[in-house]
Design an enzyme around this catalytic site. Structure first.
Site, mmCIF file in Angstrom:
data_model
loop_
_atom_site.group_PDB
_atom_site.id
_atom_site.type_symbol
_atom_site.label_atom_id
_atom_site.label_comp_id
_atom_site.label_asym_id
_atom_site.label_seq_id
_atom_site.Cartn_x
_atom_site.Cartn_y
_atom_site.Cartn_z
ATOM 1 N N LYS A 130 0.831 -1.202 0.000
ATOM 2 C CA LYS A 130 0.000 0.000 0.000
ATOM 3 C C LYS A 130 0.873 1.263 0.000
ATOM 4 C CE LYS A 130 -2.177 -1.447 3.683
ATOM 5 N NZ LYS A 130 -1.543 -2.777 3.802
ATOM 6 N N THR A 131 1.869 1.246 0.862
ATOM 7 C CA THR A 131 2.763 2.397 0.909
ATOM 8 C C THR A 131 3.485 2.554 -0.425
ATOM 9 O OG1 THR A 131 3.122 1.831 3.226
ATOM 10 C CG2 THR A 131 4.594 3.462 2.266
ATOM 11 N N HIS A 167 3.987 -37.025 16.711
ATOM 12 C CA HIS A 167 3.042 -35.950 16.407
ATOM 13 C C HIS A 167 3.174 -35.531 14.932
ATOM 14 C CE1 HIS A 167 0.816 -32.159 17.643
ATOM 15 N NE2 HIS A 167 1.322 -31.805 16.468
ATOM 16 N N GLU A 168 4.401 -35.285 14.513
ATOM 17 C CA GLU A 168 4.596 -34.821 13.125
ATOM 18 C C GLU A 168 4.248 -35.912 12.120
ATOM 19 O OE1 GLU A 168 4.850 -31.769 12.574
ATOM 20 O OE2 GLU A 168 5.230 -31.282 14.667
#
Ligand SMILES: Nc1ncnc2c1ncn2[C@@H]1O[C@H](COP(=O)(O)OP(=O)(O)OP(=O)(O)O)[C@@H](O)[C@H]1O
Ligand SMILES: [Zn+2]
Length: 665
Positions: free
Chosen positions: A257-258, A472-473
């Site tokens: 945006k800038t 978990h992974e």
């Protein structure tokens, strides 16, 4: 000439927003570090600066201060004459050796003539503490034998020294100020003006053009007109058209945006004034409003010009609402801003562009005709856009010929322009560190991982917690591989990054612009895979905090399905305000008006979706218990397994079993 935002798309035509919310592009399912270790980390960082010695305590600086008025003159290298100190003077007076004493009116020094001083020798100078009563009383008691003058005009050498010092300091300050001014003027930047320490900046020439902005063509097109307003206002005024005063750029951080605002000023060749909304709002009442006044005063003097206000939501929030009720200072500032915008005629040659990622919180007064009545959405770039942005930022970088920007663009759904610029920059840093000639795909990939998930840490040594993280992974990756409709695994790793102890990466297929219900459920199951693996292998009581992040994403997805996407028994109703939460992720904005009954039903529906996905994930993990053990061993051994290799391992195991694992219903 459209005055409406063009953002009116189906949320799914831009799935990258979804992905962004779910962990930036690549779907990353990470095992969060336990809070304990997070705390420890923060503590460590916070403590460090304090440990370093502060300059005040350093021996050097204390020297000068502690002995400014030392009584010791003896030993001074400047003089060969023996010097008398205060104690010696007292002794000498008591021993009746002193003929004459002159004490300065400022009581800083005494000039002492000794009785046995050789003729022609200079009197002694003794430094004193201010107004020393002990000495003065002693001298007065001996006034018959000592020629005493306690009102001597101070030798101006001390004063002279002081003045010289002051002069040197003044000259230095002058020089510094000059240098700062010079450099500010030379670059045309960082010139702050005037009275109220206005913190806005002025760039006479931004040096940015539309060619420097890519991937947001719609916004560029719409703003092309603003360039014409600034360049040739006659074109519009001649036929009686009112030139708009304000444009609001709406979009997530880092989408340019800038950059776009600067490009407009650059294309039109007008000065660029900028300030951030957060800088308007200061602690002191009245400062913000006066900053606004100063800003517009300068802008009028420099018209035609462009005024850019970043983060306008910091000042522009609805008046009288928000945390802790109204904020006088902010409201004053906002009122001043509104007054200024009304105060200049549309044809005065000033265009105000403001940027925000929270349009939903803005005070409606800001959006009225004559103020920020044009709104332009600056969205996440799509795959072509990303390639073009990469091309801009690759211009000044040495890329190995194997590097294809299109491939990088494909790997980075949900990345903003700023993220992409960051990726190339990180890749260049990796390249320099590895002493390579040019950036290769290896550096690019590492840079992407780093931008998505943070810095790499050191893997844990083999331990129970490492095995738990591995299960978990592998849980995520296995569900991702065996659940139809899930995005393919990109890699699984036990190398920590950021706060995650382990990570599983998936690559969403961005060419596909819509997601089916089945795919969403698959994604939820995949996200559950980590926790489910913990449950199945270690038992319900042993599950860890590692799934915190996963659960957040699961809840977000399931809620979207129920309240926005009409994918539950609640039917095809939008139950959430479209006050766009995607941009900020914050949920404290507006809340929809629905009854408690509906709220309870939403919760039940979310629950049902998650429960079904949980059952599915549990079945897959339970049916593949042995395969999991093998994959976990491989992962602990290799630390990282690429997606392709992971799929091969799964396949060859299934071949060896001659009975393919079932993928749940
Ligand atoms: N569309 C784009 N084309 C080229 N470069 C871009 C683009 N978007 C962002 N960048 C790069 O990212 C940097 C940061 O972007 P910029 O500050 O303009 O984003 P922003 O939307 O204003 O973000 P914020 O809301 O955080 O201020 C730019 O200076 C530029 O280098
Ligand atoms: Zn996880």
């Amino acid at each position: 000439m459209s005055h409406r935002p063009r953002s009116d798309r189906h949320s799914f035509s831009s799935p990258s927003r979804f992905w962004h919310r779910l962990g930036m592009g690549l779907l990353v399912a990470g095992t969060l570090a336990l809070p304990v270790s997070t705390l420890a980390q923060e503590g460590g960082e916070g403590a460090q600066p304090k440990a370093s010695p502060s300059p005040i305590q350093s021996p050097n600086s204390s020297n000068g201060e502690a002995t400014p008025r030392s009584f010791f003159n003896s030993g001074s290298p400047r003089s060969a004459e023996p010097k008398m100190n205060y104690g010696q003077l007292i002794d000498a007076i008591k021993a009746n050796q002193v003929a004459k004493v002159e004490v300065d009116t400022n009581r800083r020094q005494a000039i002492v003539t000794l009785k046995d001083a050789p003729p022609g020798s200079k009197p002694q100078t003794v430094q004193l503490l201010d107004n020393n009563p002990e000495l003065l009383n002693l001298l007065r008691s001996r006034s018959e034998t000592i020629d005493l003058d306690i009102n001597r005009t101070p030798d101006n050498s001390a004063l002279y020294g002081l003045l010289t010092n002051l002069l040197v300091v003044a000259i230095l300050i002058g020089l510094v100020v000059m240098v700062v001014r010079r450099s500010a003027n030379a670059s045309g930047q960082a010139m702050s003006f005037g009275k109220s320490k206005a913190r806005f900046q002025m760039e006479a020439k931004t040096g940015v053009g539309f060619d420097d902005v890519a991937g947001i063509d719609e916004a560029k097109e719409e703003l092309q007109e603003v360039v014409t307003f600034l360049k040739q206002p006659e074109k519009f005024t001649a036929i009686g058209a009112k030139i708009p005063r304000g444009v609001l750029l709406i979009g997530p951080p880092g989408t340019g945006k800038t950059l776009l605002a600067k490009a407009i000023a650059g294309e039109a060749g007008v000065p660029f004034f900028s300030i951030s909304g957060s800088e308007f709002v200061e602690m002191f009442v009245g400062v913000g409003a006066s900053r606004v006044r100063d800003l517009f005063k300068k802008a009028k003097e420099n018209a035609p010009c462009l005024v850019f206000i970043d983060e306008i939501d910091a000042v522009g929030r609805q008046r009288g609402v928000g945390y802790g009720g109204g904020n006088d200072e902010r409201e004053q500032t906002l009122n001043q801003l509104l007054t200024e915008m009304d105060g200049f005629e549309g044809n005065s040659g000033i265009i105000v562009i403001a940027a925000t990622n929270r349009p939903d919180v803005l005070d409606l007064a800001l959006l009225r005709p004559g103020r920020f009545d044009r709104q332009v959405t600056v969205d996440y770039p799509d795959v072509q856009g990303r390639e073009l942005i990469l091309a801009i930022h690759a211009q000044n970088k040495k890329l190995h010929e194997e590097v294809q920007l299109a491939a990088i663009a494909r790997r980075t759904p949900g990345f903003t322009g700023a993220d992409l610029a960051n990726v190339l920059n990180e890749a260049a840093i990796f390249t320099a560190r590895r002493r390579k000639e040019a950036i290769t795909m290896a550096e690019v990939n590492d840079a992407i991982d780093r931008v998505v998930a943070g810095m790499e840490g050191t893997p844990l040594v083999d331990s129970k917690s490492k095995r738990l993280i591995a299960y978990h992974e592998v849980g995520h990756a296995l569900i991702g591989t065996l659940c139809p409709g899930h995005d393919p695994v990109e890699k699984v790793t036990l190398i920590p990054r950021g706060q995650a102890q382990g990570l599983t990466w998936f690559t969403p297929d961005e060419d596909q612009s819509l997601m089916t219900r089945n795919q969403m459920i698959a994604r939820i199951a995949g996200l559950l895979g980590g926790r489910v693996a913990e449950e199945v292998i270690f038992g319900d009581d042993e599950v860890t905090t590692g799934a915190g992040n996963d659960i957040e994403k699961i809840t977000y997805l399931a809620r979207q399905m129920v309240t926005k996407l009409g994918m539950s028994s609640l039917g095809l109703v939008a139950l959430e305000e479209e006050g766009d939460r995607n941009f900020s992720g914050g949920d404290w904005g507006k809340r929809s008006e629905y009854s408690e009954d509906i709220a309870a039903r939403i919760d039940r529906e979310i629950q049902a979706i998650v429960t079904a996905a949980h059952q599915r994930a549990t079945r897959i993990i339970e049916e593949n218990r042995n395969l999991m053990d093998l994959l976990v061993d491989a992962l602990i051994d290799q630390e990282t397994i690429e997606g392709e290799h992971f799929r091969q391992l799964v396949e060859s195991y299934q071949q060896s079993q001659k009975q393919p694992a079932l993928a749940g219903k």
